[in-house]
Write an enzyme that holds these catalytic residues in place. Structure first.
Site, PDB file in Angstrom:
ATOM      1  N   SER A  22      47.179  30.448  48.142  1.00 43.76           N
ATOM      2  CA  SER A  22      45.784  30.830  48.593  1.00 43.76           C
ATOM      3  C   SER A  22      45.693  30.805  50.081  1.00 43.76           C
ATOM      4  CB  SER A  22      44.825  30.158  48.023  1.00 43.76           C
ATOM      5  OG  SER A  22      43.617  30.237  48.395  1.00 43.76           O
ATOM      6  N   SER A  24      42.530  30.516  51.249  1.00 43.24           N
ATOM      7  CA  SER A  24      41.238  29.998  51.579  1.00 43.24           C
ATOM      8  C   SER A  24      41.309  28.676  52.284  1.00 43.24           C
ATOM      9  CB  SER A  24      40.640  29.659  50.097  1.00 43.24           C
ATOM     10  OG  SER A  24      40.414  30.732  49.465  1.00 43.24           O
ATOM     11  N   LYS A  73      37.667  31.765  36.077  1.00 41.55           N
ATOM     12  CA  LYS A  73      36.439  32.141  36.640  1.00 41.55           C
ATOM     13  C   LYS A  73      35.298  32.382  35.358  1.00 41.55           C
ATOM     14  CE  LYS A  73      38.048  35.009  40.508  1.00 41.55           C
ATOM     15  NZ  LYS A  73      37.967  36.205  41.059  1.00 41.55           N
ATOM     16  N   GLY A 133      39.192  51.020  37.272  1.00 47.03           N
ATOM     17  CA  GLY A 133      39.234  49.667  36.882  1.00 47.03           C
ATOM     18  C   GLY A 133      38.206  49.081  36.201  1.00 47.03           C
ATOM     19  N   ALA A 134      38.376  47.972  35.171  1.00 48.39           N
ATOM     20  CA  ALA A 134      37.287  47.415  34.638  1.00 48.39           C
ATOM     21  C   ALA A 134      37.679  45.691  34.518  1.00 48.39           C
ATOM     22  CB  ALA A 134      37.117  48.147  33.181  1.00 48.39           C
ATOM     23  N   GLY A 135      38.381  45.444  35.331  1.00 53.82           N
ATOM     24  CA  GLY A 135      38.743  43.935  35.369  1.00 53.82           C
ATOM     25  C   GLY A 135      37.734  43.126  36.083  1.00 53.82           C
ATOM     26  N   ALA A 137      37.597  42.304  39.379  1.00 54.11           N
ATOM     27  CA  ALA A 137      37.284  42.719  40.835  1.00 54.11           C
ATOM     28  C   ALA A 137      36.099  43.979  40.604  1.00 54.11           C
ATOM     29  CB  ALA A 137      38.496  43.152  41.729  1.00 54.11           C
ATOM     30  N   GLY A 257      41.466  46.487  50.819  1.00 55.71           N
ATOM     31  CA  GLY A 257      41.066  45.245  50.236  1.00 55.71           C
ATOM     32  C   GLY A 257      40.876  44.051  50.992  1.00 55.71           C
TER      33      GLY A 257
HETATM   34  P1  NAD Z   1      42.251  42.276  36.249  1.00 53.53           P
HETATM   35  O1  NAD Z   1      43.639  41.663  35.627  1.00 53.53           O
HETATM   36  O2  NAD Z   1      41.000  41.465  35.856  1.00 53.53           O
HETATM   37  O3  NAD Z   1      42.215  43.645  36.057  1.00 53.53           O
HETATM   38  C1  NAD Z   1      43.385  44.357  36.176  1.00 53.53           C
HETATM   39  C2  NAD Z   1      42.792  45.812  36.094  1.00 53.53           C
HETATM   40  O4  NAD Z   1      44.143  46.757  36.358  1.00 53.53           O
HETATM   41  C3  NAD Z   1      42.236  46.530  34.862  1.00 53.53           C
HETATM   42  O5  NAD Z   1      41.177  47.400  34.971  1.00 53.53           O
HETATM   43  C4  NAD Z   1      43.643  47.308  33.978  1.00 53.53           C
HETATM   44  O6  NAD Z   1      43.205  48.055  33.250  1.00 53.53           O
HETATM   45  C5  NAD Z   1      44.072  47.836  35.365  1.00 53.53           C
HETATM   46  N1  NAD Z   1      45.588  48.082  34.919  1.00 53.53           N
HETATM   47  C6  NAD Z   1      46.691  47.302  35.032  1.00 53.53           C
HETATM   48  N2  NAD Z   1      47.803  47.882  34.763  1.00 53.53           N
HETATM   49  C7  NAD Z   1      47.407  49.349  34.926  1.00 53.53           C
HETATM   50  C8  NAD Z   1      48.238  50.588  34.812  1.00 53.53           C
HETATM   51  N3  NAD Z   1      49.683  50.384  34.722  1.00 53.53           N
HETATM   52  N4  NAD Z   1      47.666  51.689  34.962  1.00 53.53           N
HETATM   53  C9  NAD Z   1      46.175  51.722  35.299  1.00 53.53           C
HETATM   54  N5  NAD Z   1      45.360  50.602  35.190  1.00 53.53           N
HETATM   55  C10 NAD Z   1      46.036  49.457  35.151  1.00 53.53           C
HETATM   56  O7  NAD Z   1      42.560  42.201  37.784  1.00 53.53           O
HETATM   57  P2  NAD Z   1      41.610  41.805  39.291  1.00 53.53           P
HETATM   58  O8  NAD Z   1      41.310  40.354  39.268  1.00 53.53           O
HETATM   59  O9  NAD Z   1      40.468  42.692  39.029  1.00 53.53           O
HETATM   60  O10 NAD Z   1      42.422  42.245  40.198  1.00 53.53           O
HETATM   61  C11 NAD Z   1      42.646  43.688  40.426  1.00 53.53           C
HETATM   62  C12 NAD Z   1      43.173  43.824  41.937  1.00 53.53           C
HETATM   63  O11 NAD Z   1      41.985  43.537  43.040  1.00 53.53           O
HETATM   64  C13 NAD Z   1      44.359  42.973  42.236  1.00 53.53           C
HETATM   65  O12 NAD Z   1      45.202  43.643  43.154  1.00 53.53           O
HETATM   66  C14 NAD Z   1      43.581  41.585  43.154  1.00 53.53           C
HETATM   67  O13 NAD Z   1      44.402  41.173  43.902  1.00 53.53           O
HETATM   68  C15 NAD Z   1      42.608  42.437  43.715  1.00 53.53           C
HETATM   69  N6  NAD Z   1      41.384  41.648  44.160  1.00 53.53           N
HETATM   70  C16 NAD Z   1      41.022  41.912  45.609  1.00 53.53           C
HETATM   71  C17 NAD Z   1      39.843  41.145  45.777  1.00 53.53           C
HETATM   72  C18 NAD Z   1      39.616  41.068  47.259  1.00 53.53           C
HETATM   73  O14 NAD Z   1      38.762  40.431  47.708  1.00 53.53           O
HETATM   74  N7  NAD Z   1      39.830  42.144  47.882  1.00 53.53           N
HETATM   75  C19 NAD Z   1      39.256  40.075  44.879  1.00 53.53           C
HETATM   76  C20 NAD Z   1      39.455  40.208  43.517  1.00 53.53           C
HETATM   77  C21 NAD Z   1      40.721  40.778  43.157  1.00 53.53           C
END
Ligand code: NAD
Length: 287
Positions: A22, A24, A73, A133-135, A137, A257
């Site tokens: 990290s 941070s 989280k 995306g639906a995770g 972030a 990002g």
């Molecule tokens: P997460 O595990 O919660 O979500 C993963 C997402 O990726 C899901 O939507 C999933 O369906 C998708 N995914 C995974 N493999 C895939 C594939 N082969 N094809 C298509 N979609 C696919 O992850 P997260 O915590 O939301 O992180 C996502 C990204 O955002 C990471 O790179 C993380 O480092 C980045 N992030 C950046 C910040 C920032 O402040 N810039 C903050 C949080 C996360």
């Protein structure tokens, strides 16, 4: 260090696992020192099942606040005394503030995303966003964009365990921000993706695609991009993903990002100490 840390120094911390990579601690300790604040920031490796004990320890040691990272989280959101409106909607926190034993959870990822766009001269208000995306972030920035007045959100996700979260987020947005049009689509439907991007103002990749070791990959055919489309990514390692590089070639305004990461941290700092973080100074110092 021996002059800065004393018996009165207040502690902030990062909790999650892993935490060793990290940035941070460096960013917050730089900021505390720069502003002459009697605080220090440490990282603690805590697993999900240890989070309840960690929260008790935070209260016992009067840790002033800090950040929560993966995989804690969601569980942390169930353990705090109060939640910010966005954290309540999302059901996750990445920041906590301990006010004399009363802990409030916040989520600043979406705030960081919106601020990063603002720093690039773009306001989400009134805009149509296509978000892949639906995770964690993705959900944070989708909810925050809706709360900040976006006109429309089209959420795409592949058919994996996150697709149901896209549908849940659409329902939450419809309930909490009824003026926003929100829809979920399957990422496998490439024609629909093309169509939605054609009428969008802002395209966002919020998946792990583009992040190391999946760098060099993008989920969007470059022919779907056009010059007046804003292209943002949540991925910050590498600093420029393939999507951002494709968009730059076409002449799009881009928001990688790293800026989102910086501004979510700055939003947390404001909650910690009530001051603006010396974010731009830290950015220069870091380079
Ligand atoms: P997460 O595990 O919660 O979500 C993963 C997402 O990726 C899901 O939507 C999933 O369906 C998708 N995914 C995974 N493999 C895939 C594939 N082969 N094809 C298509 N979609 C696919 O992850 P997260 O915590 O939301 O992180 C996502 C990204 O955002 C990471 O790179 C993380 O480092 C980045 N992030 C950046 C910040 C920032 O402040 N810039 C903050 C949080 C996360």
């Amino acid at each position: 260090m021996e002059k800065r840390i004393s018996g009165t120094t207040g502690l902030f911390c990062l909790v999650g696992s892993p935490v060793g990579h990290s940035g941070s601690p460096a960013m917050y300790n730089y900021s505390f020192q720069k502003q002459g604040l009697d605080y220090a920031y440490m990282a603690f490796d805590v697993k999900k099942e240890q989070m309840a004990a960690a929260m008790k320890t935070i209260k016992l040691f009067n840790i002033r606040g800090g950040n929560i990272t993966m995989p804690c989280k969601n569980i942390a959101a169930t353990l705090v005394d109060e939640l910010s409106p966005a954290a309540r909607i999302i059901g996750a926190i990445n920041v906590f503030v301990n006010d004399n034993g009363k802990i409030t959870g916040h989520i600043t990822d979406g705030i960081g995303f919106v601020r990063n766009l603002k720093e690039h001269g773009i306001d989400v208000a009134g805009k149509k966003l296509v978000v892949i995306g639906a995770g964690g972030a993705a959900t944070a920035l989708q909810v925050q964009s809706a709360l900040d007045g976006a006109k429309e959100l089209s959420i795409f996700n592949r058919d994996d365990e996150f697709y149901a979260r896209a549908e849940e987020t659409v329902k939450k947005i419809q309930k909490e921000a009824p003026t926003v049009t929100a829809n979920a689509f399957h990422l496998e439907d490439n024609d629909k993706l093309k169509e939605e991007i054609a009428s969008a103002d802002i395209l966002v990749n919020a998946t792990i695609i583009g992040m190391k070791p999946q760098d060099g990959q993008s989920l969007v055919d470059p022919s779907f991009l056009r010059k007046d489309l804003v292209v943002a990514d949540t991925v910050y390692n590498p600093l420029k993903t393939k999507l951002i590089l494709d968009a730059e070639k076409i002449g799009c305004q881009t928001a990688p990002g790293k800026g989102m990461l910086l501004w979510q941290g700055a939003a947390a700092y404001k909650l910690f100490v009530g001051k603006e973080m010396p974010a731009k100074e830290y950015q220069e110092y870091e380079q």
